[in-house]
Design an enzyme around this catalytic site. Structure first.
Site, PDB file in Angstrom:
ATOM      1  N   GLU A 114       0.853  -1.197   0.000  1.00 38.12           N
ATOM      2  CA  GLU A 114       0.000   0.000   0.000  1.00 38.12           C
ATOM      3  C   GLU A 114       0.881   1.236   0.000  1.00 38.12           C
ATOM      4  OE1 GLU A 114      -2.277  -0.040   3.632  1.00 38.12           O
ATOM      5  OE2 GLU A 114      -2.837  -2.126   3.327  1.00 38.12           O
ATOM      6  N   LYS A 116       2.465   4.558   1.426  1.00 36.33           N
ATOM      7  CA  LYS A 116       2.646   5.120   2.764  1.00 36.33           C
ATOM      8  C   LYS A 116       2.501   6.634   2.620  1.00 36.33           C
ATOM      9  CE  LYS A 116       5.716   5.086   6.763  1.00 36.33           C
ATOM     10  NZ  LYS A 116       5.491   6.482   7.063  1.00 36.33           N
ATOM     11  N   ASP A 118       2.204  10.449   3.322  1.00 34.73           N
ATOM     12  CA  ASP A 118       2.840  11.329   4.292  1.00 34.73           C
ATOM     13  C   ASP A 118       1.799  12.323   4.809  1.00 34.73           C
ATOM     14  OD1 ASP A 118       4.851  12.245   5.812  1.00 34.73           O
ATOM     15  OD2 ASP A 118       5.958  13.237   4.199  1.00 34.73           O
ATOM     16  N   TYR A 230      -7.085   2.283   6.119  1.00 35.94           N
ATOM     17  CA  TYR A 230      -6.392   1.033   5.802  1.00 35.94           C
ATOM     18  C   TYR A 230      -6.407   0.006   6.926  1.00 35.94           C
ATOM     19  CZ  TYR A 230      -2.777   3.681   8.243  1.00 35.94           C
ATOM     20  OH  TYR A 230      -2.116   4.446   9.157  1.00 35.94           O
ATOM     21  N   LYS A 319      10.858   2.681   2.662  1.00 35.67           N
ATOM     22  CA  LYS A 319      10.929   4.131   2.500  1.00 35.67           C
ATOM     23  C   LYS A 319      11.585   4.534   1.189  1.00 35.67           C
ATOM     24  CE  LYS A 319      10.739   6.806   5.813  1.00 35.67           C
ATOM     25  NZ  LYS A 319       9.893   7.566   6.714  1.00 35.67           N
ATOM     26  N   CYS A 413      27.766  45.140  -5.039  1.00 35.74           N
ATOM     27  CA  CYS A 413      28.198  43.835  -5.521  1.00 35.74           C
ATOM     28  C   CYS A 413      29.254  43.266  -4.567  1.00 35.74           C
ATOM     29  CB  CYS A 413      28.770  43.977  -6.930  1.00 35.74           C
ATOM     30  SG  CYS A 413      29.626  42.486  -7.470  1.00 35.74           S
ATOM     31  N   CYS A 416      32.833  43.423  -6.443  1.00 34.05           N
ATOM     32  CA  CYS A 416      33.532  44.636  -6.871  1.00 34.05           C
ATOM     33  C   CYS A 416      33.113  45.883  -6.109  1.00 34.05           C
ATOM     34  CB  CYS A 416      33.340  44.857  -8.368  1.00 34.05           C
ATOM     35  SG  CYS A 416      31.664  45.366  -8.794  1.00 34.05           S
ATOM     36  N   CYS A 431      24.789  43.337 -10.834  1.00 34.38           N
ATOM     37  CA  CYS A 431      25.989  44.154 -10.797  1.00 34.38           C
ATOM     38  C   CYS A 431      26.253  44.480 -12.258  1.00 34.38           C
ATOM     39  CB  CYS A 431      27.172  43.380 -10.212  1.00 34.38           C
ATOM     40  SG  CYS A 431      28.712  44.256 -10.515  1.00 34.38           S
ATOM     41  N   CYS A 436      33.816  43.973 -13.205  1.00 33.58           N
ATOM     42  CA  CYS A 436      33.692  43.279 -11.917  1.00 33.58           C
ATOM     43  C   CYS A 436      34.483  41.964 -11.975  1.00 33.58           C
ATOM     44  CB  CYS A 436      32.214  43.003 -11.649  1.00 33.58           C
ATOM     45  SG  CYS A 436      31.942  41.866 -10.286  1.00 33.58           S
TER      46      CYS A 436
HETATM   47  S1  IVH Z   1       0.202   0.677   8.785  1.00 34.37           S
HETATM   48  C1  IVH Z   1       0.145  -1.832  12.166  1.00 34.37           C
HETATM   49  N1  IVH Z   1      -0.347   1.647   6.438  1.00 34.37           N
HETATM   50  O1  IVH Z   1       2.926   5.609   8.517  1.00 34.37           O
HETATM   51  C2  IVH Z   1      -0.157  -0.689  11.319  1.00 34.37           C
HETATM   52  N2  IVH Z   1       0.642   3.103   8.019  1.00 34.37           N
HETATM   53  O2  IVH Z   1       5.559   5.214   9.975  1.00 34.37           O
HETATM   54  C3  IVH Z   1       0.885   0.346  11.281  1.00 34.37           C
HETATM   55  N3  IVH Z   1       0.960   5.389   7.201  1.00 34.37           N
HETATM   56  O3  IVH Z   1       1.897   5.964  11.831  1.00 34.37           O
HETATM   57  C4  IVH Z   1       0.629   1.381  10.292  1.00 34.37           C
HETATM   58  N4  IVH Z   1       0.092   5.065   5.188  1.00 34.37           N
HETATM   59  O4  IVH Z   1       0.562   7.213  10.032  1.00 34.37           O
HETATM   60  C5  IVH Z   1       0.163   1.905   7.639  1.00 34.37           C
HETATM   61  N5  IVH Z   1      -0.944   2.354   4.304  1.00 34.37           N
HETATM   62  C6  IVH Z   1      -0.445   2.616   5.516  1.00 34.37           C
HETATM   63  C7  IVH Z   1       0.038   3.895   5.867  1.00 34.37           C
HETATM   64  C8  IVH Z   1       0.582   4.092   7.133  1.00 34.37           C
HETATM   65  C9  IVH Z   1       0.654   5.948   6.013  1.00 34.37           C
HETATM   66  C10 IVH Z   1       1.625   6.087   8.316  1.00 34.37           C
HETATM   67  C11 IVH Z   1       0.918   5.925   9.626  1.00 34.37           C
HETATM   68  C12 IVH Z   1       1.963   5.371  10.566  1.00 34.37           C
HETATM   69  C13 IVH Z   1       3.231   5.707   9.880  1.00 34.37           C
HETATM   70  C14 IVH Z   1       4.307   4.715  10.273  1.00 34.37           C
END
Ligand code: IVH
Length: 695
Positions: A114, A116, A118, A230, A319, A413, A416, A431, A436
């Site tokens: 999935e 992640k 931010d 999720y 990551k 400048c 110069c 300048c 210069c």
């Molecule tokens: S799972 C056991 N799934 O990432 C479940 N986290 O660094 C643990 N996050 O605090 C989290 N998308 O805020 C999970 N698809 C995703 C996510 C996700 C974003 C964030 C979440 C968590 C942080 C962990």
């Protein structure tokens, strides 16, 4: 009668909620805005007459709450866990090997990948299908009650199932998701703020966090927040699936917004391969993602694996290399470019961004520093993405200690000491002193370069020696160099090269070596340059805004430097493509004493080409097209883009008219953008410009 009205009221609530879901969750509305408004208005009218009927799941109740004094604490029904990180495929495989040893079932496990996102982890409580409470993650055990704020997020169902045909959820259901602001909405928000002359936000994450922690829900309602869910944290009074893949399906059916890029794989390598396709391509995602999450699909197995601290063993965050980091702004330096443009740059506490150590980053221009209120000593957010030069996004205001120092742009400048100047319609400071020293080096480099006087053999190293040894204090001095002078600099060049790369075996006696022909060759190359056509000399002078096409036009129109030195702004503006800014810049250049002196020396040295050229007749994909550039482009500098356009046969001009073919739009555009829009001139970005030029 009242019964009928009540039925209609219930029907309207369900309908509005459903269309809200089609629009905000599925992104697939099935009625027009007008029809939606009609339903909502009918609903509101009933509620005005019968306020006693209003229930919390009414769509009118999203932003109805009053501002709070503070947020209450909420204990989560189960720990809101975090994730351990993997930085690359090897880390992910090491995680797999570790958990495999703990449980035999892992060997055959399936994986769900999935995004992640931010954003911010949030927890939503539903009782008998109604949204009852929502909280921040807090410390994982206790979070803050931000129910009123969460209610304003239209992607959050106030009642499940959203569609009457859906399954009945457990009487007590607690789900977890990530709230965020999509990138496009973030950019639009910032644009609006900028137009209103207000301060812009740093990035989507901080803005989402700030928006959710507003005490006044009306403020939260005005921010383009959304979410994806999720996880089921807790459920009572009903069954829920036991695999992650099915949980995602189930949450979707109940009416929650769920990612559509999740995939299930039979082995880890396929999961990793999928994850990696998103690393470079993460720009296609409509939100900021700092990685992908790889989860063991079987949730019973995942739970049995337990956790380390707050990180469950059953999942790992894969990551992406960071693109944005914070570091300390130690100082602000100012670089002087060839055209005299002064560019402030950040001198940073060295920091790694995406595998590269960054210690300098551009600050764009002095207006940018003032607008963002960037101070020396600040913690600053720095971004480096793709091929783009690292740049400072802005200060982290929360990290201010009070010791930071406001920055004052130089009035002189730095190289110069001459007063700096500003051209109308541009943010840059220049300048304008042709002598210069900082510019001299770049001026000479430009003068001898292939596009200008094309003096073969005079590379960067030699130019540096010429300037450092005071043999050349302007480009005209090149033409009075003797073979003896050139021998001296040649020896210095050889000495420096030896110093850099000491010979492994002792140098044989000089007598045995062939005579060094370089000084003579250089002398001849310089002499030959005296016969270069006029337009090349004009390019070589490095007048601001004058590239190849313009130089050819000037050469063809005026036929010589004597004439060109006398022209007026009006004369120049009669030439197609010359706007007031370029005209002024040319007249200004020729009026300067330093320029007059330089021209006198060139004339004396016999570098005074004349004769009309044919008017610019260019070939290339951009031939016949005129371009105006506004704002900072991702990779090309102001001069760079002009050179790019001209090298492909196009014309880069300064002001927008109806005849302009394209406006090339960058970040922080000026008034030219508005003008182009009002004149109906086509607007493109750098990528589209490159495409037009043939790749
Ligand atoms: S799972 C056991 N799934 O990432 C479940 N986290 O660094 C643990 N996050 O605090 C989290 N998308 O805020 C999970 N698809 C995703 C996510 C996700 C974003 C964030 C979440 C968590 C942080 C962990």
């Amino acid at each position: 009668m009242a019964d009928k009205l009540l039925t209609r009221y219930e029907e309207l609530k369900a309908q509005v909620n459903f269309h809200n879901y089609r629009y905000h969750v599925l992104d697939a509305p099935i009625i027009s805005d007008l029809e939606y408004d009609r339903l909502l208005n009918e609903l509101k009218k009933i509620e005005t007459d019968r306020p006693d009927w209003i229930t919390p799941d009414s769509p009118t109740q999203r932003a109805g709450a009053r501002p709070a004094d503070r947020f209450e604490k909420i204990r989560h029904p189960a720990a809101i866990l975090s994730l351990a990180n993997a930085f690359g495929a090897d880390d992910a495989r090491a995680w797999f090997e570790r958990v495999k040893k703990l449980d035999d079932r892992v060997e055959k496990a399936r994986f769900v990948v999935e995004p992640k996102i931010d954003g911010l982890s949030i927890v939503l409580h539903y009782r008998d299908g109604l949204f009852a409470q929502g909280a921040t993650r807090g410390d994982g055990e206790v979070g803050e009650d931000i129910t009123s704020n969460l209610r304003t997020i239209r992607a959050i169902p106030l009642k499940i199932p959203v569609d009457a045909k859906g399954p009945t959820p457990p009487s007590n259901l607690v789900v977890r998701g990530e709230a965020f602001i999509p990138i496009k909405e973030f950019d639009e928000l910032n644009k609006k703020l900028e137009e209103a002359g207000e301060k812009t936000y740093l990035n989507p994450r901080n803005t989402a966090a700030g928006s959710l922690r507003q005490l006044d829900p009306q403020l939260t309602a005005s921010r383009p927040l959304t979410l994806l869910v999720y996880q089921i944290i807790h459920s009572e009074g009903g069954k829920v699936p036991t695999s992650q893949w099915e949980i995602l399906e189930y949450l979707k059916v109940l009416g929650f917004p769920v990612t559509d890029i999740a995939r299930r794989f039979n082995d880890l390598d396929s999961a990793i391969a999928y994850t990696e396709t998103f690393n470079e391509g993460r720009d296609v995602l409509p939100y900021e993602a700092d990685g992908m999450v790889i989860k063991i699909d079987d949730l019973t197995l995942a739970a049995d694996l337990g956790f380390v601290g707050k990180d469950p063993r059953g999942a790992i965050a894969f990551k992406f290399p960071a693109r944005e980091v914070t570091t300390t702004l130690n100082d602000i330096g100012v670089a002087v470019g060839r055209t005299g443009v002064l560019t402030p740059y950040a001198m940073l506490e060295p920091v790694e961004i995406g595998g590269v150590i960054v210690e300098r980053a551009t600050l764009h221009n002095f207006d940018f520093i003032a607008e963002k209120d960037i101070r020396v000593g600040d913690r600053v957010l720095v971004k480096r993405a793709g091929e783009v030069i690292p740049y400072v996004i802005g200060p982290v205001l929360d990290a201010r200690t009070g010791k930071e120092k406001t920055y004052k742009p130089p009035t002189k400048c730095p190289a110069c000491g001459q007063a700096v100047e500003h051209f109308e319609g541009e943010v840059a400071w220049y300048c304008v002193n042709a002598a210069c020293p900082a510019q001299l080096l770049r001026n000479v480099e430009h003068f001898v370069s292939r596009g200008a006087m094309d003096i073969e053999g005079l590379g960067t190293e030699l130019v540096k020696i010429l300037v450092e040894s005071n043999l050349v204090s302007d480009v005209a001095d090149l033409f009075t160099l003797t073979i003896k002078d050139l021998s001296v600099i040649n020896e210095e060049l050889n000495r420096r090269r030896r110093e850099k790369n000491p010979p492994k075996t002792p140098v044989k006696a000089a007598a045995k070596k062939a005579p060094d022909k370089r000084p003579e060759k250089l002398f001849n190359a310089i002499s030959k340059a005296k016969t270069q056509p006029l337009h090349r000399l004009i390019i070589g002078l490095g007048i601001h805004g004058v590239g190849e096409v313009m130089a050819k036009d000037l050469s063809a129109t005026f036929g010589g430097l004597d004439k060109l030195a006398e022209v007026s702004i009006d004369d120049l503006m009669n030439i197609e493509g010359v706007g007031p800014n370029i005209a002024e810049s040319i007249v200004d250049w020729f009026s300067r004493p330093s320029s007059k002196q330089l021209l006198g020396k060139l004339k004396k040295a016999g570098v005074w080409p004349s004769g009309k050229q044919k008017a610019s007749q260019s070939s290339g994909k951009l031939s016949g097209l005129t371009f105006v550039v506004t704002g900072a482009l991702p990779t090309l500098s102001r001069d760079g883009v002009k050179e790019f356009i001209e090298s492909h046969g196009g014309k880069a001009i300064d002001s927008v008219s109806k005849k302009t073919s394209y406006l090339v739009l960058g970040e922080n555009p000026g008034s030219k953008f508005e003008r182009a829009k009002s004149l109906g001139v086509k607007v493109i970005d750098e990528a589209e410009l490159r495409k037009l030029a043939g790749g």
